[in-house]
Design a protein around this motif. Structure first.
Motif, PDB file in Angstrom:
ATOM      1  N   GLY A  65       3.515  -6.496   7.477  1.00  0.00           N
ATOM      2  CA  GLY A  65       3.149  -5.436   8.403  1.00  0.00           C
ATOM      3  C   GLY A  65       4.285  -4.493   8.726  1.00  0.00           C
ATOM      4  O   GLY A  65       4.387  -3.990   9.842  1.00  0.00           O
ATOM      5  N   ARG A  66       5.151  -4.208   7.754  1.00  0.00           N
ATOM      6  CA  ARG A  66       6.274  -3.302   8.002  1.00  0.00           C
ATOM      7  C   ARG A  66       6.378  -2.282   6.882  1.00  0.00           C
ATOM      8  O   ARG A  66       5.848  -2.481   5.781  1.00  0.00           O
ATOM      9  N   SER A  67       7.084  -1.190   7.179  1.00  0.00           N
ATOM     10  CA  SER A  67       7.314  -0.160   6.170  1.00  0.00           C
ATOM     11  C   SER A  67       8.461  -0.561   5.261  1.00  0.00           C
ATOM     12  O   SER A  67       9.396  -1.261   5.680  1.00  0.00           O
ATOM     13  N   CYS A  68       8.404  -0.117   4.034  1.00  0.00           N
ATOM     14  CA  CYS A  68       9.501  -0.341   3.095  1.00  0.00           C
ATOM     15  C   CYS A  68       9.514   0.826   2.113  1.00  0.00           C
ATOM     16  O   CYS A  68       8.603   1.660   2.101  1.00  0.00           O
ATOM     17  N   ALA A  69      10.548   0.893   1.313  1.00  0.00           N
ATOM     18  CA  ALA A  69      10.641   1.890   0.250  1.00  0.00           C
ATOM     19  C   ALA A  69      10.423   1.179  -1.070  1.00  0.00           C
ATOM     20  O   ALA A  69      11.032   0.140  -1.325  1.00  0.00           O
ATOM     21  N   LEU A  70       9.543   1.709  -1.890  1.00  0.00           N
ATOM     22  CA  LEU A  70       9.219   1.079  -3.160  1.00  0.00           C
ATOM     23  C   LEU A  70       9.609   2.025  -4.293  1.00  0.00           C
ATOM     24  O   LEU A  70       9.035   3.108  -4.437  1.00  0.00           O
ATOM     25  N   LYS A  71      10.603   1.599  -5.072  1.00  0.00           N
ATOM     26  CA  LYS A  71      11.007   2.393  -6.234  1.00  0.00           C
ATOM     27  C   LYS A  71      10.215   1.892  -7.430  1.00  0.00           C
ATOM     28  O   LYS A  71      10.230   0.698  -7.738  1.00  0.00           O
ATOM     29  N   ILE A  72       9.504   2.800  -8.092  1.00  0.00           N
ATOM     30  CA  ILE A  72       8.626   2.439  -9.205  1.00  0.00           C
ATOM     31  C   ILE A  72       9.075   3.158 -10.465  1.00  0.00           C
ATOM     32  O   ILE A  72       9.291   4.379 -10.459  1.00  0.00           O
ATOM     33  N   LEU A  73       9.211   2.389 -11.534  1.00  0.00           N
ATOM     34  CA  LEU A  73       9.561   2.977 -12.824  1.00  0.00           C
ATOM     35  C   LEU A  73       8.298   3.475 -13.511  1.00  0.00           C
ATOM     36  O   LEU A  73       7.305   2.725 -13.598  1.00  0.00           O
ATOM     37  N   PRO A  74       8.293   4.696 -14.014  1.00  0.00           N
ATOM     38  CA  PRO A  74       7.119   5.187 -14.748  1.00  0.00           C
ATOM     39  C   PRO A  74       6.909   4.353 -16.008  1.00  0.00           C
ATOM     40  O   PRO A  74       7.846   4.144 -16.782  1.00  0.00           O
ATOM     41  N   PRO A  75       5.715   3.841 -16.235  1.00  0.00           N
ATOM     42  CA  PRO A  75       5.475   3.016 -17.430  1.00  0.00           C
ATOM     43  C   PRO A  75       5.865   3.711 -18.726  1.00  0.00           C
ATOM     44  O   PRO A  75       6.375   3.070 -19.647  1.00  0.00           O
ATOM     45  N   ARG A  76       5.645   5.016 -18.800  1.00  0.00           N
ATOM     46  CA  ARG A  76       5.970   5.717 -20.047  1.00  0.00           C
ATOM     47  C   ARG A  76       7.469   5.791 -20.284  1.00  0.00           C
ATOM     48  O   ARG A  76       7.931   5.850 -21.416  1.00  0.00           O
ATOM     49  N   LEU A  77       8.247   5.798 -19.189  1.00  0.00           N
ATOM     50  CA  LEU A  77       9.696   5.769 -19.345  1.00  0.00           C
ATOM     51  C   LEU A  77      10.139   4.418 -19.877  1.00  0.00           C
ATOM     52  O   LEU A  77      11.036   4.326 -20.717  1.00  0.00           O
ATOM     53  N   VAL A  78       9.497   3.354 -19.419  1.00  0.00           N
ATOM     54  CA  VAL A  78       9.793   2.014 -19.928  1.00  0.00           C
ATOM     55  C   VAL A  78       9.467   1.938 -21.413  1.00  0.00           C
ATOM     56  O   VAL A  78      10.214   1.362 -22.211  1.00  0.00           O
ATOM     57  N   GLU A  79       8.351   2.540 -21.799  1.00  0.00           N
ATOM     58  CA  GLU A  79       7.967   2.550 -23.209  1.00  0.00           C
ATOM     59  C   GLU A  79       8.986   3.330 -24.046  1.00  0.00           C
ATOM     60  O   GLU A  79       9.302   2.949 -25.171  1.00  0.00           O
ATOM     61  N   ALA A  80       9.499   4.426 -23.494  1.00  0.00           N
ATOM     62  CA  ALA A  80      10.439   5.263 -24.236  1.00  0.00           C
ATOM     63  C   ALA A  80      11.779   4.570 -24.419  1.00  0.00           C
ATOM     64  O   ALA A  80      12.492   4.816 -25.391  1.00  0.00           O
ATOM     65  N   ARG A 124       0.870  -1.176   0.000  1.00  0.00           N
ATOM     66  CA  ARG A 124       0.000   0.000   0.000  1.00  0.00           C
ATOM     67  C   ARG A 124       0.908   1.227   0.000  1.00  0.00           C
ATOM     68  O   ARG A 124       1.713   1.429   0.913  1.00  0.00           O
ATOM     69  N   LEU A 125       0.786   2.065  -1.029  1.00  0.00           N
ATOM     70  CA  LEU A 125       1.631   3.240  -1.172  1.00  0.00           C
ATOM     71  C   LEU A 125       1.074   4.368  -0.320  1.00  0.00           C
ATOM     72  O   LEU A 125      -0.083   4.759  -0.496  1.00  0.00           O
ATOM     73  N   GLU A 126       1.904   4.882   0.593  1.00  0.00           N
ATOM     74  CA  GLU A 126       1.422   5.843   1.582  1.00  0.00           C
ATOM     75  C   GLU A 126       1.903   7.265   1.356  1.00  0.00           C
ATOM     76  O   GLU A 126       1.213   8.215   1.715  1.00  0.00           O
ATOM     77  N   ALA A 127       3.103   7.450   0.791  1.00  0.00           N
ATOM     78  CA  ALA A 127       3.634   8.805   0.604  1.00  0.00           C
ATOM     79  C   ALA A 127       4.759   8.764  -0.404  1.00  0.00           C
ATOM     80  O   ALA A 127       5.390   7.721  -0.623  1.00  0.00           O
ATOM     81  N   LEU A 128       5.001   9.890  -1.024  1.00  0.00           N
ATOM     82  CA  LEU A 128       6.136  10.025  -1.932  1.00  0.00           C
ATOM     83  C   LEU A 128       7.359  10.444  -1.135  1.00  0.00           C
ATOM     84  O   LEU A 128       7.329  11.435  -0.407  1.00  0.00           O
ATOM     85  N   LEU A 129       8.445   9.690  -1.276  1.00  0.00           N
ATOM     86  CA  LEU A 129       9.680  10.015  -0.568  1.00  0.00           C
ATOM     87  C   LEU A 129      10.659  10.791  -1.436  1.00  0.00           C
ATOM     88  O   LEU A 129      11.430  11.600  -0.939  1.00  0.00           O
ATOM     89  N   GLY A 130      10.650  10.531  -2.720  1.00  0.00           N
ATOM     90  CA  GLY A 130      11.596  11.226  -3.593  1.00  0.00           C
ATOM     91  C   GLY A 130      11.301  10.912  -5.045  1.00  0.00           C
ATOM     92  O   GLY A 130      10.599   9.947  -5.373  1.00  0.00           O
ATOM     93  N   ALA A 131      11.834  11.740  -5.939  1.00  0.00           N
ATOM     94  CA  ALA A 131      11.601  11.560  -7.366  1.00  0.00           C
ATOM     95  C   ALA A 131      12.818  11.995  -8.137  1.00  0.00           C
ATOM     96  O   ALA A 131      13.529  12.922  -7.742  1.00  0.00           O
ATOM     97  N   GLY A 132      13.077  11.325  -9.230  1.00  0.00           N
ATOM     98  CA  GLY A 132      14.199  11.681 -10.090  1.00  0.00           C
ATOM     99  C   GLY A 132      13.904  11.281 -11.514  1.00  0.00           C
ATOM    100  O   GLY A 132      12.780  10.877 -11.853  1.00  0.00           O
ATOM    101  N   ALA A 133      14.915  11.378 -12.355  1.00  0.00           N
ATOM    102  CA  ALA A 133      14.724  11.099 -13.770  1.00  0.00           C
ATOM    103  C   ALA A 133      14.392   9.642 -14.029  1.00  0.00           C
ATOM    104  O   ALA A 133      13.770   9.300 -15.025  1.00  0.00           O
ATOM    105  N   MET A 134      14.813   8.736 -13.149  1.00  0.00           N
ATOM    106  CA  MET A 134      14.636   7.311 -13.376  1.00  0.00           C
ATOM    107  C   MET A 134      13.488   6.702 -12.599  1.00  0.00           C
ATOM    108  O   MET A 134      13.366   5.480 -12.540  1.00  0.00           O
ATOM    109  N   GLY A 135      12.653   7.494 -11.967  1.00  0.00           N
ATOM    110  CA  GLY A 135      11.520   6.921 -11.263  1.00  0.00           C
ATOM    111  C   GLY A 135      11.231   7.638  -9.963  1.00  0.00           C
ATOM    112  O   GLY A 135      11.819   8.676  -9.653  1.00  0.00           O
ATOM    113  N   ARG A 136      10.317   7.044  -9.188  1.00  0.00           N
ATOM    114  CA  ARG A 136       9.897   7.656  -7.939  1.00  0.00           C
ATOM    115  C   ARG A 136      10.001   6.634  -6.830  1.00  0.00           C
ATOM    116  O   ARG A 136       9.829   5.424  -7.047  1.00  0.00           O
ATOM    117  N   VAL A 137      10.261   7.091  -5.625  1.00  0.00           N
ATOM    118  CA  VAL A 137      10.371   6.210  -4.468  1.00  0.00           C
ATOM    119  C   VAL A 137       9.265   6.575  -3.489  1.00  0.00           C
ATOM    120  O   VAL A 137       9.125   7.737  -3.100  1.00  0.00           O
TER     121      VAL A 137
END
Length: 476
Positions: A100-115, A78-91
């Protein structure tokens, strides 16, 4: 990464203002002409500084997508907040619903994958490799996968700040603290090199600090690409963040452990001075500086930098890779040698007084001012500072003022000094005044947290007792 409790209004963190020099996307509170991170002017579109951030990639960083993801559930997260963003994705700060624990999830923007379809292959390869690294100075990668069309990397969550934020907020670090940070980063990087993994994009922004001040390296192998204009007018792709790239990378050489060592050297330079060694809004000019110009003297911004640390820095930043430590393990040995095996003093203080109530401290340059509150209501200040010896002979001086050195106190002070089993009563000139102080010292290279804790408490109690006997006051 920032503490999630301090994340406010996350959607505004993403705006399409991009600095080609340090390769950071940011939103300024007002219109600006210079990057708030590296200070370089933001030029108009220029072929020599063009990056592979086409329209699709830029659209992938728009706030609408962020708002759609925050609060959503992706598989077991469950994504709760944005921690950071850069050219290669968002965390994102995420909640692992099964564990039941917190973690950091780095997600690649689908459009960047397409590009750039090839990027996802590199992302998967490097993610799997980074997951094999388990080290106290590396962000642990727990999982890699895809859910609802989003490719993600699950990482250890560090509720702290990056080294870039630390330098921005506190300014240049003391030589000892900067070297301690660099040594620990080198130890983490050495673990990667032992597994034949390169970072390729090491920089202060990619090093996070835990709440106890331990640096942890993030984002292995996820280097960005930039385009360098050649004489024929065609572009050639380069991987990395330009101010941290080694000269041989600009000359067409492959990434190597030695090029990671160079990036470590630039990070060390930033920690010491708050400056990049070379900077220019034009990539070709930056390349010229990196490959041809000597390293600017760090003592211009860090005049107290010891000679052995300056020599170590220049070794890490040597133009030729053969003149640098060949890998991070050798760099770590060099840094530890000049540091004298000393741990960072603030980390030692945190370890020493973690469970001790009534003790607070603040940094003042290279020294720390500790305030102790006793059960009887009296207070005492203790000063910790390194001596001015060379690194191998440096001492940690622990002292506390007892009273002004008035002649009427001399006889009593001498008698008290002869009765003390730990520490000594001495005359010192502090802030232009001659005073009696309780003083103790340890070799800076080998002092540990327990020695600091015991000495600070004993020096403070003795100083308070002497002040009470000599002047019957509670001034210090």
């Amino acid at each position: 990464m920032v503490d999630p409790e301090n994340v406010q209004g996350t959607s505004h963190l993403l705006a399409a203002i991009f600095c080609p020099n340090c390769q950071v996307t940011f939103v300024p509170p007002v219109q600006v002409k210079a990057c708030p991170q590296c200070g370089q002017p933001l030029p108009e579109t220029d072929a020599s500084t063009a990056t592979r951030r086409d329209d699709a990639a830029m659209r992938a960083s728009q706030a609408k997508e962020v708002d759609e993801l925050i609060g959503r559930t992706l598989g077991i997260y469950r994504l709760e907040a944005l921690l950071g963003a850069g050219a290669m994705g968002r965390v994102y700060l995420a909640r692992h619903l099964d564990l039941g624990r917190s973690c950091a999830l780095k997600i690649l923007p689908p459009r960047l994958v397409e590009a750039d379809p090839g990027f996802i292959c590199r992302f998967l390869e490097e993610g799997r490799a980074a997951a094999a690294l388990v080290h106290p100075n590396i962000i642990t990668v727990h999982a890699i996968g895809m859910e609802q069309g989003y490719h993600y990397l699950e990482m250890e969550f560090v509720a702290g700040q990056s080294l870039q934020q630390l330098v921005r907020e506190e300014g240049p670090q003391s030589p000892e603290r900067a070297t301690a940070f660099a040594a620990r980063i080198a130890e983490g990087l050495a673990e990667a090199h032992r597994h034949h993994i390169l970072h390729r994009d090491l920089k202060p922004e990619n090093v996070l600090l835990t709440h106890t001040g331990i640096p942890k390296i993030a984002d292995f192998g996820l280097a960005r690409t930039v385009a360098k204009e050649t004489e024929g007018g065609t572009g050639r792709e380069l991987a990395g963040t330009p101010p941290f790239m080694a000269p041989e990378l600009f000359q067409g050489g492959p990434a190597s452990p030695a090029s990671d060592v160079y990036a470590l050297g630039v990070t060390y330079y930033v920690l010491l001075t708050g400056q990049y060694p070379f900077k220019s809004p034009n990539l070709n000019e930056l390349i010229r500086q990196v490959t041809l110009e000597p390293i600017p003297d760090p003592r211009r911004w860090c005049p107290k930098l010891p000679l052995e640390m300056a020599e170590c820095l220049h070794s890490l930043l040597a133009k030729a890779p053969a003149n640098r430590p060949p890998d991070a393990a050798a760099a770590a040995q060099l840094l530890q040698a000049v540091l004298g095996q000393a741990e960072d003093l603030e980390v030692l203080l945190q370890q020493a007084f973690r469970a001790q109530s009534g003790v607070t401290w603040m940094r003042e340059g290279e020294r720390f001012l500790l305030s102790l509150r006793f059960a009887n209501g009296r207070r005492q200040q203790v000063i910790l500072e390194p001596s001015e010896h060379a690194a191998a002979e440096r001492l940690l001086i622990i002292q506390s003022i007892c009273a002004k050195a008035e002649p009427a106190y001399y006889e009593s002070a001498l008698r008290l000094n002869s009765e003390m089993l730990h520490g000594a009563l001495a005359l010192r000139e502090i802030d232009g005044e001659t005073v009696f102080v309780m003083v103790d010292s340890y070799p800076r290279a080998t002092v540990d947290a327990e020695e600091i804790r015991r000495s600070v408490l004993e020096v403070a109690h003795h100083a308070d007792a002497v002040e009470r006997l000599l002047s019957n006051r509670d001034r210090h």
